[in-house]
Design an enzyme around this catalytic site. Structure first.
Site: not given
Ligand code: SER
Length: 316
Positions: A8, A10-12, A138, A142
């Protein structure tokens, strides 16, 4: 950590983390991976879908990886729109990472979230060990992820570690599909338009953290002496807790004419209301010396300076 694979990337979090790890461990020691072609990161990069475990193992062996920071996941608002896809990506992606880690003897960092809490959780100063009955998909992924990481540690000896992140605020890349995203968008709109319409209602407190602290948490926890770690996975961490009007006030100290409006998005509000107001992060402080550096005023000042440069705005 010596040779680190980031999923991941390329994410924040991934974009900021890749740079931070390159500085700390060396450019060649960091392998960024993501679902798309890389057009944004100056990094060693491989296209990798976390749902493809075979390919993940091939990449791990090819680059002699010893640690994985597993960031690929769907965030809360997106996950509520596509719950089955969220289960698939968030759970099977993690299962692949843990399975590869078991076979290739890797260390693994997995972020959990304030979303892992829900009905019946004490909302203020939420303890490290408490009731976890999240109401969002979500959150379900988690909590399940926290348990799966604990399981792989206990059963197979995989060195799993992780934190429960609050909303993360950064200026490198925009967040996508989260409930706390407003706390990033407000800074862009303040500079570009002088006004922001919040989808989250006044008075809705959530934990937040500035990205440099979030990245420190990863490096510090991954380098921590394992004999001190009682919890290992899912440490509560926080740096500040605020409601939309608090961040608006902080911005107004720098941009007095900034105006805040509200147009509450019920889907987001419901998610936000199910999460804690503030976390107790004393276990992280005790077990690996966690200590954030940024509070709301300091973060606000730095965000505005960094975004002004990025957006090439004259100083208002
Ligand atoms: N920032 C995340 C979200 O809003 C919380 O983990 O989905």
């Amino acid at each position: 950590m010596k040779k680190i694979l980031v999923t991941g990337a390329l994410g924040q979090v991934g974009t900021a983390l890749t740079k931070r790890l390159q500085q700390e461990y060396g450019f060649d020691q960091v392998l960024a991976t993501g679902l798309q072609e890389n057009t944004i990161l100056d990094a060693r990069y491989e296209k990798l879908n976390v749902l493809n475990g075979k390919e993940m193992m091939r990449v791990v062996r090819k680059h002699r990886i010893d640690s994985v920071i597993h960031l690929a996941a769907l965030l809360s608002a997106t996950a509520e729109g596509k719950p089955l896809l969220a289960w698939d990506v968030n759970m099977n992606g993690l299962l692949n990472v843990l399975t590869v880690a078991k076979d290739a003897k890797l260390k693994v960092f997995t972020p959990s979230s304030i979303a892992a809490f829900g009905i019946g959780t004490p909302p203020d100063q939420t303890p490290q060990d408490t009731l976890q009955r999240p109401t969002t998909m979500y959150g379900v992924t988690k909590v399940s992820g926290e348990l799966l990481c604990d399981y792989f540690y206990r059963k197979f000896g995989v060195d799993t570690r992780g934190v429960r992140y609050p909303g993360l605020i950064s200026h490198e890349s925009l967040p996508g599909g989260g409930t706390t995203d407003y706390a990033v968008h407000i800074f862009y709109d303040a500079l570009l338009n002088g006004t922001y319409t919040s989808p989250i209602a006044k008075g809705t407190k959530m934990d937040m953290m500035y990205m440099p602290d979030a990245l420190n948490a990863i490096v510090q926890l991954m380098e921590a002496d394992p004999s001190r770690l009682i919890h290992r996975n899912a440490f509560n961490v926080t740096a500040m807790s605020f409601a939309p009007e608090d961040v608006a006030n902080a911005i107004q100290k720098h941009i007095p004419e900034f105006e805040m409006h509200y147009d509450v998005n019920q889907n987001l509000q419901q998610i936000a209301d199910s999460w804690p107001n503030s976390l107790d992060d004393s276990a992280a402080r005790a077990e690996w010396d966690w200590k954030p550096e940024y509070d709301l005023p300091r973060m606000t000042k730095e965000m505005l300076i960094a975004l002004k440069m990025k957006l090439k705005q004259p100083v208002r």
